[in-house]
Design an enzyme around this catalytic site. Structure first.
Site, PDB file in Angstrom:
ATOM      1  N   GLU A 179     -11.144  -0.683  -8.573  1.00  0.00           N
ATOM      2  CA  GLU A 179     -11.974   0.366  -9.141  1.00  0.00           C
ATOM      3  C   GLU A 179     -11.179   1.340 -10.004  1.00  0.00           C
ATOM      4  O   GLU A 179      -9.991   1.586  -9.769  1.00  0.00           O
ATOM      5  CB  GLU A 179     -12.680   1.132  -8.034  1.00  0.00           C
ATOM      6  CG  GLU A 179     -11.748   1.787  -7.024  1.00  0.00           C
ATOM      7  CD  GLU A 179     -12.507   2.302  -5.795  1.00  0.00           C
ATOM      8  OE1 GLU A 179     -12.593   3.540  -5.637  1.00  0.00           O
ATOM      9  OE2 GLU A 179     -13.002   1.473  -5.003  1.00  0.00           O
ATOM     10  N   ARG A 197      -7.371   3.644  -1.302  1.00  0.00           N
ATOM     11  CA  ARG A 197      -6.685   2.557  -0.600  1.00  0.00           C
ATOM     12  C   ARG A 197      -5.252   2.382  -1.081  1.00  0.00           C
ATOM     13  O   ARG A 197      -4.308   2.499  -0.315  1.00  0.00           O
ATOM     14  CB  ARG A 197      -7.452   1.238  -0.756  1.00  0.00           C
ATOM     15  CG  ARG A 197      -6.805   0.047  -0.046  1.00  0.00           C
ATOM     16  CD  ARG A 197      -7.660  -1.208  -0.210  1.00  0.00           C
ATOM     17  NE  ARG A 197      -7.069  -2.367   0.436  1.00  0.00           N
ATOM     18  CZ  ARG A 197      -6.219  -3.213  -0.155  1.00  0.00           C
ATOM     19  NH1 ARG A 197      -5.872  -3.025  -1.434  1.00  0.00           N
ATOM     20  NH2 ARG A 197      -5.730  -4.238   0.501  1.00  0.00           N
ATOM     21  N   HIS A 222       0.822  -1.223   0.000  1.00  0.00           N
ATOM     22  CA  HIS A 222       0.000   0.000   0.000  1.00  0.00           C
ATOM     23  C   HIS A 222       0.853   1.269   0.000  1.00  0.00           C
ATOM     24  O   HIS A 222       0.600   2.208   0.758  1.00  0.00           O
ATOM     25  CB  HIS A 222      -0.954   0.029   1.179  1.00  0.00           C
ATOM     26  CG  HIS A 222      -1.875  -1.143   1.259  1.00  0.00           C
ATOM     27  ND1 HIS A 222      -2.991  -1.151   2.062  1.00  0.00           N
ATOM     28  CD2 HIS A 222      -1.870  -2.348   0.649  1.00  0.00           C
ATOM     29  CE1 HIS A 222      -3.620  -2.309   1.945  1.00  0.00           C
ATOM     30  NE2 HIS A 222      -2.940  -3.060   1.075  1.00  0.00           N
ATOM     31  N   TYR A 257     -13.352   9.435  -2.105  1.00  0.00           N
ATOM     32  CA  TYR A 257     -13.692   8.204  -2.810  1.00  0.00           C
ATOM     33  C   TYR A 257     -14.010   7.041  -1.860  1.00  0.00           C
ATOM     34  O   TYR A 257     -14.144   5.913  -2.299  1.00  0.00           O
ATOM     35  CB  TYR A 257     -12.596   7.882  -3.821  1.00  0.00           C
ATOM     36  CG  TYR A 257     -12.642   8.914  -4.929  1.00  0.00           C
ATOM     37  CD1 TYR A 257     -13.360   8.688  -6.087  1.00  0.00           C
ATOM     38  CD2 TYR A 257     -12.050  10.161  -4.767  1.00  0.00           C
ATOM     39  CE1 TYR A 257     -13.474   9.656  -7.073  1.00  0.00           C
ATOM     40  CE2 TYR A 257     -12.152  11.138  -5.741  1.00  0.00           C
ATOM     41  CZ  TYR A 257     -12.874  10.885  -6.895  1.00  0.00           C
ATOM     42  OH  TYR A 257     -13.000  11.853  -7.861  1.00  0.00           O
ATOM     43  N   GLY A 270      -8.544  -2.691  -4.599  1.00  0.00           N
ATOM     44  CA  GLY A 270      -9.408  -2.949  -3.462  1.00  0.00           C
ATOM     45  C   GLY A 270      -8.756  -3.967  -2.540  1.00  0.00           C
ATOM     46  O   GLY A 270      -7.620  -4.396  -2.755  1.00  0.00           O
TER      47      GLY A 270
END
Length: 692
Positions: free
Chosen positions: A568, A543, A482, A578, A562
Site C-alpha cells: 500500500e 507493518r 520488518h 493505518y 503487506g
C-alpha cells in the site's frame, strides 16, 4: 455494571474456597506452564473474554464483558495450548466437544482434550484444535453478555483478539536447529527445537522471507506447510509468549520444491508481435502462447538481449503487452518475445517486430544511464550539494561517495556498531538536512546487536568522522525482517523515520512503542512539542514501511509492505492509524472506524515495493518482487494515471530518489538481499532522465 454480579467479598471468598478444595488436584496435575495471566480483548468490541457471573461451576458460558481485571477475565496461555482461567482451575472449552460451526464456549474443568486446546496466531486469531475454527464473537455482537463461539476463520475483527498483558517484557530465546524433511512439489515438513522463556512459550510463528505462513501452539515443534513448486523460499520461525513478546528469528532454511510433474514440452511461440513507437517509447503487443501446463512468463528481447519479463502466476496468465522506455531518439529497435512455463521450458522466439523512435522525447522517461555497479546492496541514498551521490552498503556497513559523471567512487568510512540480522537488517537509511553545507551531519538508521537506531555522524570532506557519532534514537526493536529503515527530512526541518513492526503486529498498534510507525524527531534527537502523543510517534498501524517522500504541499507519502495480499501507498496524517495488523491494504477490516485507508494498493506479486520519490508531484515507487517502477500522478489526495515502467528490465528495484534536474536515482537489489552476507551481490545504480 449493567448486569447483576456477586459482591466482590463473596466472589473472593468463593474463589479462595474453591481454590483450596482443588489445591491437591492442581498440585498433582501441575500447570502446563507458569505463564502469567492476561485479559483476552476483542479487537472489534474492545471487551474482554469473561466467565459469566465469575462462576466456578463447570459449564459456565463464556461471553464478552467490559474489561475490569478480575480473576474471571485473567487467562493463562499454557505451552500445551490451553487457555486457563481462575488461576489454573478452569479451561476455555468448546461446549459438548461439538465440532459444529457456532458451538458456544464454556469454562470447564481442565482435562487435556482437544476441545480445550487453542493456538494463538500472530494474526490475532485464536484457533480451536478440535474444530480448526476461530474464536468468534457470535454474529459479530459487541454488547456486554454477547456469547462467543467457534466459527470458520475470516478476516473480521470479531475474530481478532489481543492478549498482551504488559507485565512480561522478556522475549523468548531463538528457536534452534530449524530443519526440513519430506520436501515434495507442494509440501514440506518444517521443524525446530523448543525455545525457552522466563514465563513460557505459547506459540511459534512460521515465515518465509518475511511473510507469515502459519502459527502453531507453544508445544508444537513441527508443522506441515504448503509450498509452491519451483519457488525458492527461506523458512524460519519465531517464538512468542503470552504477553506478546516475540523472539529473534531462527536461522533461515532455504528450500526449492521440485515441479509436481515432469514437463519437457515447450510453449508455442508468441504470434502477432507488433511494435509501435511514441516519442522515445515503444509499446509491444502479441498473441498469447499455449502450453500443455500453462505459460508462466514472457521474456522480451531487444536486439537479442533480454530487456524485460512479464510474469504471471499459477492461476493468472501473464499479460501480452510490454512498454520499453527511455530509448534513444531516431533509432530503430528490433524485438522478439519468448514464452516460458513453470518448468523453465522456453519457446522458440516470435517473429521479430521493429519500430523507430521519434525525433525527441515526449514520454514519461527519456533515458536510462547506468552510473555504477556494486558488489553489495545500495540501500539509503542521497545527493550531496556538490551533485555527488552518497549511499549506504547494507551488508558491508560502509558509505560510498559516487561521482555520477565520472563513475569514481570513494569509501568515506564504515559506520560503527552495525549488526546484521541474517535477513534485511544492517546499514539502512541515509539522509542529510538542508543545513548540511554548514553542519556536515549525515543521518543514518542501522541495526545494532540489540536494536535498530538512528545516529548522526559528521562527514568531513570525504571522511566519515566516527568520533562525532551521536545516537539520536534507540530502542527500535529489530528482527530478521520488518525493520523499516527509510529516513526523510520534511519541509518543517524534522527528521521522519520509517520503522517496521519487528515481526510482531501488536507493536504497530502500541503508541508507546517505536515499531510499526512513522516517527518524527528534531535533528538533535529531541521530540518536537507538537508530536501527537508527546513521544517520537507521528503515525502508527504500519507493518514494514520503507518509503517516505514529501509532495509540493508538504504532505508525507509512505510506502509499505503487506504480508501476502497487497502492499500500500499511504498519505500520512498526524496521529493517523493505518490499521495493521487488523488491516492489510484494503483486506481485512480496513473499514473500521479510525483506520485510514491507503491511496493505492498493489498485489504483492506486482509489488513488494520499497522506496518512493516525488518529482513535480509525480510519485515513483520502486518494487522488488514486482520488478517494476510505478509512476503515479498526485491529483488532490489521489494517485491517478498509474503507469508501470521497466517491468522485468532491471530485476528487483529497491531505492528511488530524486536526482538533480528532472531525474531519478534508481537502485537494484537482485542478489543476496535476504542473507546479510557482504559483497555477494551484483547491483546497479541508474540515472533516469524524466520527460513529460
Amino acid at each position: 455494571m449493567s448486569r447483576s454480579r456477586r459482591p466482590l467479598a463473596l466472589l473472593t471468598a468463593l474463589i479462595t474456597a474453591a481454590a483450596m478444595c482443588l489445591a491437591s488436584l492442581i498440585a498433582a496435575a501441575g500447570p502446563a506452564s507458569a505463564a502469567s495471566a492476561t485479559p483476552i480483548r476483542g479487537v472489534q468490541s474492545g471487551r474482554c473474554l469473561d466467565v459469566s457471573g465469575a462462576s466456578l461451576k463447570p459449564g459456565t458460558h463464556v461471553e464478552l464483558y467490559d474489561c475490569h481485571g478480575s480473576a474471571n477475565q485473567a487467562w493463562t496461555a499454557t505451552s500445551a495450548g490451553e487457555l486457563r482461567v481462575f488461576g489454573t482451575q478452569r479451561c476455555l472449552d468448546v461446549g459438548g466437544k461439538s465440532r459444529k460451526a457456532g458451538a458456544v464456549l464454556e469454562s470447564y474443568t481442565c482435562n487435556g482434550g482437544a476441545n480445550q486446546h487453542w493456538t494463538i496466531r500472530a494474526d490475532h486469531h485464536i484457533v480451536s484444535a478440535l474444530t480448526g475454527y476461530c474464536l468468534d464473537a457470535l454474529k459479530g455482537a459487541t454488547a456486554n453478555g454477547s456469547r462467543v463461539s467457534v466459527w470458520p476463520c475470516t478476516t473480521g475483527t470479531n475474530q481478532q483478539w489481543t492478549t498482551t498483558s504488559g507485565t512480561d517484557t522478556q522475549a523468548p530465546s531463538v528457536p534452534a536447529d530449524p530443519r526440513v524433511s519430506n520436501l515434495t512439489c507442494d509440501s514440506v515438513t518444517f521443524a525446530w527445537n523448543a525455545a525457552t522463556d522466563n514465563v513460557g512459550v505459547t506459540a511459534y510463528d512460521v515465515y518465509h522471507d518475511g511473510q507469515l505462513i502459519t502459527s502453531v501452539s507453544g508445544s508444537t515443534l513441527s508443522t506441515g506447510l504448503t509450498v509452491v513448486p519451483g519457488a525458492a523460499w527461506g523458512l524460519y520461525v519465531n517464538a512468542r509468549d503470552a504477553a506478546g513478546n516475540v523472539s529473534q528469528a531462527s536461522a533461515t532454511v532455504p528450500i526449492t520444491p521440485p515441479q509436481c510433474q515432469v514437463d519437457t514440452q515447450k510453449p508455442t511461440s508468441p504470434t502477432g508481435l507488433s511494435a509501435t513507437a511514441s516519442g522515445t517509447t515503444i509499446d509491444l503487443r502479441w498473441t498469447a502462447s499455449t502450453d500443455n501446463v500453462g505459460v508462466r512468463a514472457y521474456d522480451v528481447l531487444r536486439g537479442g538481449v533480454k530487456v524485460g519479463t512479464v510474469n504471471g502466476t499459477a492461476s493468472i496468465a501473464p499479460v501480452t503487452t510490454f512498454t520499453d522506455s527511455g530509448l534513444a531518439a531516431r533509432t530503430t529497435y528490433s524485438y522478439t518475445v519468448t514464452a516460458r512455463d513453470a518448468a523453465g521450458n522456453a519457446s522458440a522466439p516470435s517473429t521479430a517486430a521493429s519500430a523507430t523512435t521519434g525525433a525527441a522525447c515526449t514520454d514519461a522517461v527519456c533515458s536510462v544511464t547506468q552510473v555504477t555497479t556494486d558488489t553489495d546492496i545500495p540501500w539509503g541514498l542521497t545527493t550531496l550539494p556538490n551533485g555527488d551521490v552518497l549511499y549506504t552498503r547494507r551488508d558491508a556497513h560502509t558509505i560510498v561517495e559516487l561521482n555520477p559523471t565520472t563513475g569514481a567512487k570513494i569509501t568515506v568510512g564504515t559506520v560503527p556498531g552495525v549488526d546484521e540480522t541474517d535477513g534485511e537488517g544492517g546499514l539502512l537509511g541515509l539522509a542529510i538536512a538542508p543545513t548540511f553545507s554548514s553542519d556536515h551531519w549525515l543521518y543514518i538508521m542501522h541495526t545494532s546487536t540489540t536494536d535498530n537506531r538512528v545516529v548522526r555522524i559528521k562527514l568531513n570532506g570525504t571522511t566519515l568522522d566516527t568520533s562525532s557519532e551521536q545516537v539520536l534514537l534507540k530502542g527500535i526493536l529489530r528482527n530478521k525482517f520488518h525493520n523499516g529503515g527509510r529516513l526523510r527530512f520534511g519541509p518543517d526541518g524534522k527528521l521522519y523515520i520509517a520503522t517496521g513492526d519487528a515481526q510482531n503486529g501488536d507493536n504497530a498498534q502500541n503508541i508507546d512503542g517505536l515499531n510499526g510507525k512513522v516517527l518524527r524527531i528534531n535533528p538533535d534527537g529531541t521530540i518536537p512539542s507538537d508530536n501527537p502523543f508527546k513521544n517520537a510517534v507521528w503515525s502508527y498501524g504500519h507493518r514494514n514501511p520503507q518509503g517516505l517522500a514529501f509532495d509540493s504541499q508538504g504532505r508525507l507519502w509512505e510506502q509499505e509492505f503487506g504480508n501476502s495480499v497487497m502492499d500500500e501507498t499511504n498519505l500520512i496524517v498526524k496521529g493517523g492509524n493505518y490499521g495493521w495488523p487488523a488491516c492489510e491494504g484494503t483486506s481485512g477490516t480496513c473499514g473500521t472506524a479510525g483506520f485510514i485507508a491507503p491511496k493505492h494498493t498493489y498485489p504483492t506479486a506486482d509489488g513488494s515495493c520499497s522506496g518512493i520519490a516525488i518529482v513535480d508531484d509525480v510519485l515513483y515507487v520502486a518494487c522488488e518482487r514486482g520488478e517494476r517502477l510505478y509512476r503515479e500522478v498526485i491529483s488532490g489526495s489521489s494517485l491517478t494515471d498509474v503507469q508501470q515502467l521497466f517491468v522485468g528490465t532491471y530485476g528487483r528495484l529497491r531505492t528511488v530518489e530524486p536526482a538533480p534536474g528532472k531525474a531519478l536515482w534508481l537502485t537494484t537489489t537482485n542478489q543476496g538481499d535476504k542473507d546479510s552476507i557482504a559483497n555477494n551481490s551484483n547491483e546497479k545504480i541508474f540515472k533516469v532522465t524524466l520527460g513529460s
